[in-house]
Scaffold this motif. Structure first.
Motif, short mmCIF file in Angstrom:
data_model
loop_
_atom_site.label_atom_id
_atom_site.label_comp_id
_atom_site.label_asym_id
_atom_site.label_seq_id
_atom_site.Cartn_x
_atom_site.Cartn_y
_atom_site.Cartn_z
N LEU A 138 -1.51 -6.69 -9.57
CA LEU A 138 -1.82 -7.37 -8.04
C LEU A 138 -3.27 -8.05 -8.16
CD1 LEU A 138 -0.84 -4.60 -5.57
CD2 LEU A 138 0.26 -6.67 -5.92
N LYS A 139 -4.29 -7.94 -8.87
CA LYS A 139 -5.41 -8.56 -8.87
C LYS A 139 -5.48 -10.13 -9.35
CE LYS A 139 -8.54 -4.62 -10.05
NZ LYS A 139 -9.39 -4.16 -11.21
N ASP A 140 -4.46 -10.17 -10.13
CA ASP A 140 -4.23 -11.44 -10.78
C ASP A 140 -3.29 -12.42 -9.71
OD1 ASP A 140 -5.35 -10.76 -13.09
OD2 ASP A 140 -3.44 -10.17 -14.10
N VAL A 141 -2.87 -11.93 -8.71
CA VAL A 141 -1.97 -12.61 -7.77
C VAL A 141 -2.75 -12.95 -6.42
CG1 VAL A 141 0.02 -12.48 -6.10
CG2 VAL A 141 0.22 -11.57 -8.57
N ILE A 142 -3.80 -12.15 -5.90
CA ILE A 142 -4.30 -12.37 -4.84
C ILE A 142 -5.47 -13.14 -4.99
CG2 ILE A 142 -3.44 -10.27 -3.81
CD1 ILE A 142 -6.48 -9.05 -4.08
N HIS A 143 -6.12 -13.64 -3.78
CA HIS A 143 -7.36 -14.48 -3.71
C HIS A 143 -8.38 -13.32 -3.03
CE1 HIS A 143 -5.94 -18.86 -3.63
NE2 HIS A 143 -5.52 -18.20 -4.68
N SER A 160 -3.01 -13.82 3.09
CA SER A 160 -3.28 -14.95 4.01
C SER A 160 -2.55 -16.09 3.57
CB SER A 160 -4.61 -15.35 3.80
OG SER A 160 -5.11 -15.92 2.66
N ASP A 161 -1.83 -16.31 2.47
CA ASP A 161 -0.76 -17.49 2.03
C ASP A 161 0.61 -16.80 1.99
OD1 ASP A 161 -0.36 -20.30 0.83
OD2 ASP A 161 0.20 -18.75 -0.79
N PRO A 162 1.63 -17.35 2.64
CA PRO A 162 2.98 -17.05 2.66
C PRO A 162 3.31 -16.71 1.00
CG PRO A 162 2.67 -18.47 4.20
CD PRO A 162 1.50 -18.55 3.34
N ASP A 167 -11.36 -13.36 -2.13
CA ASP A 167 -12.24 -13.54 -0.84
C ASP A 167 -11.39 -13.77 0.34
OD1 ASP A 167 -10.95 -15.91 -1.86
OD2 ASP A 167 -12.83 -17.00 -1.43
N GLN A 168 -9.99 -13.84 0.17
CA GLN A 168 -9.07 -14.05 1.37
C GLN A 168 -8.02 -13.01 1.87
OE1 GLN A 168 -7.03 -17.70 0.66
NE2 GLN A 168 -8.73 -18.91 0.45
N ASP A 169 -7.70 -12.22 0.63
CA ASP A 169 -6.63 -11.18 0.81
C ASP A 169 -7.32 -9.86 0.86
OD1 ASP A 169 -5.03 -13.35 0.91
OD2 ASP A 169 -4.68 -13.23 -1.32
N GLN A 170 -6.46 -8.87 1.20
CA GLN A 170 -6.73 -7.37 0.96
C GLN A 170 -5.56 -6.60 0.87
OE1 GLN A 170 -8.14 -5.10 4.79
NE2 GLN A 170 -10.06 -4.58 3.47
N ILE A 171 -5.74 -5.47 -0.07
CA ILE A 171 -4.67 -4.62 -0.25
C ILE A 171 -5.37 -3.14 -0.12
CG2 ILE A 171 -2.78 -3.85 -1.87
CD1 ILE A 171 -2.70 -6.51 -3.09
N LEU A 172 -4.62 -2.15 0.85
CA LEU A 172 -5.40 -0.96 0.87
C LEU A 172 -4.33 0.09 0.10
CD1 LEU A 172 -6.36 -1.40 4.47
CD2 LEU A 172 -7.99 -1.67 2.62
N PHE A 173 -4.95 1.19 -0.39
CA PHE A 173 -4.27 2.12 -1.03
C PHE A 173 -4.99 3.32 -0.45
CE2 PHE A 173 -4.11 -1.24 -3.94
CZ PHE A 173 -2.94 -1.13 -4.81
N ALA A 174 -4.12 4.11 0.06
CA ALA A 174 -4.25 5.25 0.86
C ALA A 174 -3.32 6.34 0.31
CB ALA A 174 -4.14 5.44 2.35
#
Length: 97
Positions: free
Chosen positions: A52-57, A12-14, A59-66
């Protein structure tokens, strides 16, 4: 064993988006906006997720691994189709470690 993993994110944040982009770029090929095609071992995937866990928020961001299958199985070529530009197969020599 390496697997094809499609990594997609919605940040959500640039400023955080740019950080995530730079991190994931080191693991795979940028195929679309916020989408990367990677060839990862289990260790690579765990390392990427931890970073990535240390970078994102959370409750606001999402990263999917397929996970798309092993590299040797050519699962990407069988299971991923596209409309428009062709999907360019991922070559290990393109990756930067």
């Amino acid at each position: 064993m390496r697997r094809h993993v499609l990594v997609s994110y919605d940040i959500s944040d640039p400023k955080r988006w740019r950080k995530v982009y730079k991190i994931v770029r080191g693991y795979g090929k940028h195929v679309q906006y916020s989408v990367f095609l990677c060839q990862l071992t289990e260790r690579d995937e765990a390392e990427l997720k931890e970073t990535l866990k240390d970078v994102i928020h959370h409750d606001q961001d999402q990263i999917l691994f397929a996970r798309l299958g092993t590299v040797q199985s050519n699962a990407v070529e069988r299971n991923v189709t596209s409309i428009g530009r062709d999907l360019v197969p991922l070559d290990l020599k393109d990756l930067v470690f």
